[in-house]
Design a protein around this motif. Structure first.
Motif, short mmCIF file in Angstrom:
data_model
loop_
_atom_site.label_atom_id
_atom_site.label_comp_id
_atom_site.label_asym_id
_atom_site.label_seq_id
_atom_site.Cartn_x
_atom_site.Cartn_y
_atom_site.Cartn_z
N ARG A 129 0.83 -1.20 0.00
CA ARG A 129 0.00 0.00 0.00
C ARG A 129 0.87 1.26 0.00
NH1 ARG A 129 -5.20 1.42 1.27
NH2 ARG A 129 -5.75 -0.69 2.00
N SER A 130 1.91 1.25 0.83
CA SER A 130 2.79 2.42 0.93
C SER A 130 3.47 2.73 -0.40
CB SER A 130 3.84 2.19 2.03
OG SER A 130 4.74 3.27 2.08
N ILE A 131 3.98 1.68 -1.06
CA ILE A 131 4.69 1.86 -2.33
C ILE A 131 3.74 2.41 -3.40
CG2 ILE A 131 5.81 0.65 -4.24
CD1 ILE A 131 7.01 -1.25 -2.13
N LEU A 132 2.55 1.80 -3.49
CA LEU A 132 1.60 2.22 -4.52
C LEU A 132 1.04 3.61 -4.24
CD1 LEU A 132 -0.34 -1.13 -5.14
CD2 LEU A 132 1.54 -0.15 -6.46
N ASN A 137 0.85 9.51 -5.30
CA ASN A 137 1.11 10.90 -4.92
C ASN A 137 2.03 11.59 -5.92
OD1 ASN A 137 -0.48 10.71 -2.60
ND2 ASN A 137 1.24 10.07 -1.31
N CYS A 138 3.02 10.85 -6.40
CA CYS A 138 3.95 11.42 -7.38
C CYS A 138 3.24 11.71 -8.71
CB CYS A 138 5.12 10.46 -7.61
SG CYS A 138 6.23 10.31 -6.18
N ILE A 139 2.36 10.79 -9.12
CA ILE A 139 1.58 11.00 -10.34
C ILE A 139 0.72 12.25 -10.20
CG2 ILE A 139 -0.32 10.09 -11.75
CD1 ILE A 139 0.79 7.27 -11.15
N HIS A 143 0.80 15.79 -12.36
CA HIS A 143 -0.41 16.31 -13.01
C HIS A 143 -0.72 17.72 -12.52
CE1 HIS A 143 -2.05 12.01 -14.01
NE2 HIS A 143 -0.94 12.31 -14.63
N ALA A 144 -0.53 17.94 -11.22
CA ALA A 144 -0.81 19.26 -10.64
C ALA A 144 0.11 20.32 -11.24
CB ALA A 144 -0.65 19.21 -9.13
N SER A 217 -10.07 11.14 -12.60
CA SER A 217 -10.50 9.83 -13.09
C SER A 217 -9.36 8.82 -13.01
CB SER A 217 -10.98 9.97 -14.54
OG SER A 217 -11.36 8.72 -15.06
N GLU A 218 -8.17 9.24 -13.41
CA GLU A 218 -7.02 8.32 -13.38
C GLU A 218 -6.66 7.92 -11.95
OE1 GLU A 218 -2.28 8.17 -14.67
OE2 GLU A 218 -3.61 9.68 -15.57
N ILE A 219 -6.67 8.90 -11.05
CA ILE A 219 -6.34 8.61 -9.65
C ILE A 219 -7.37 7.68 -9.03
CG2 ILE A 219 -6.09 9.62 -7.35
CD1 ILE A 219 -3.70 10.09 -9.23
#
Length: 266
Positions: A129-132, A137-139, A143-144, A217-219
């Motif tokens: 869970r932590s890795i994913l 968060n990086c994705i 995007h931000a 949507s992607e998140i």
């Protein structure tokens, strides 16, 4: 191609041109809305300002290129992802978690494939869970940054339009002794404000909003993947996993998913 984006952009242009031509004599009136110095001040000034804000030229060009993202249709959706997760859970239930490694070879989504391989390697669920979530968060941060570029450009457009208007007004006031030049000079001064509004409201704000929607949507789909993968790792029943993942869908989409039969559960 995303038909909604293309139609929106084209129809906005058609409406503006229609408004300009309504009640006028011919297409010649369009020439009143074309002024090279105003274009340079408004568009050039806004683009140069966001260039200052960009980390480097390469990133700036990448941000500009992100315009093409609103023209692309997002192929994956929540229903398809749920079916894929249920299919994987059936494999894990019948053949064990190690069988998922072979199934991962046929998966195109790198995020989902990465999660499957972490499970196959016996990684602790909390670490999975932590890795994913770290990758999520990086994705979202990337995007931000792109959305922020278009938001900044949207704010710079009207600002530089006003700068152009002030330049035009100053030049106009310098020649007040010639009344015949006041009208045309005022029109040119106002064109820059017109260009700034067009840049912000026709291009930048719609692009930023569309990119925010695509990001959300992607998140959501990736969060769905995380919950599905952890449920598979925990050995939950495929039917239970399906009910859990359907929580990501709106009531109407849940009903449609149910009518389509969902995914065959072994």
């Amino acid at each position: 191609m995303d038909l909604a984006s293309i139609l929106g952009l084209v129809l906005c242009a058609v409406i503006v041109i229609f408004g300009i031509l309504w009640g006028q004599d011919g297409l010649a009136v369009l020439g009143n809305f074309y002024d090279v110095p105003s274009i340079l001040i408004t568009f050039g000034g806004a683009l140069c300002c966001v260039l200052i804000m960009a980390p480097d030229l390469k990133t700036y060009l990448r941000y500009l290129k992100s315009f093409t993202l609103i023209l692309k249709v997002q192929l994956s959706n929540e229903e398809e992802t749920i079916r894929e997760i249920i299919s994987l859970s059936n494999i894990a239930r019948k053949e064990g978690l190690l069988a998922l490694e072979e199934a991962a070879n046929g998966i195109d989504d790198e995020f989902l494939k990465k999660g499957i391989l972490l499970i196959v390697d016996g990684t602790d669920p909390e670490l999975v869970r932590s890795i994913l979530e770290t990758e999520l968060n990086c994705i979202e941060d990337r995007h931000a940054d792109v959305v922020g570029f278009w938001d900044s450009l949207a704010s710079m457009g009207p600002a530089w339009g006003m700068i152009g208007t002030l330049i035009g007004l100053i030049n106009m006031l310098k020649v007040m002794d010639d009344p015949s030049s006041i009208g045309p000079a005022m029109a040119v001064a106002l064109i820059t404000t017109f260009y700034g509004s067009i840049l912000a409201n026709w291009i930048c704000i719609p692009i930023a909003t569309k990119l925010k929607s695509k990001n959300a949507s992607e998140i959501m789909i990736k969060e769905l993947m995380v919950e599905g993968l952890l449920s598979i790792q925990a050995g939950e029943n495929p039917r239970v996993i399906e009910e859990k993942l359907k929580s990501f869908l709106s009531p109407s989409r849940r009903e449609a998913f149910k009518e389509e039969g969902g995914e065959e559960i072994g």
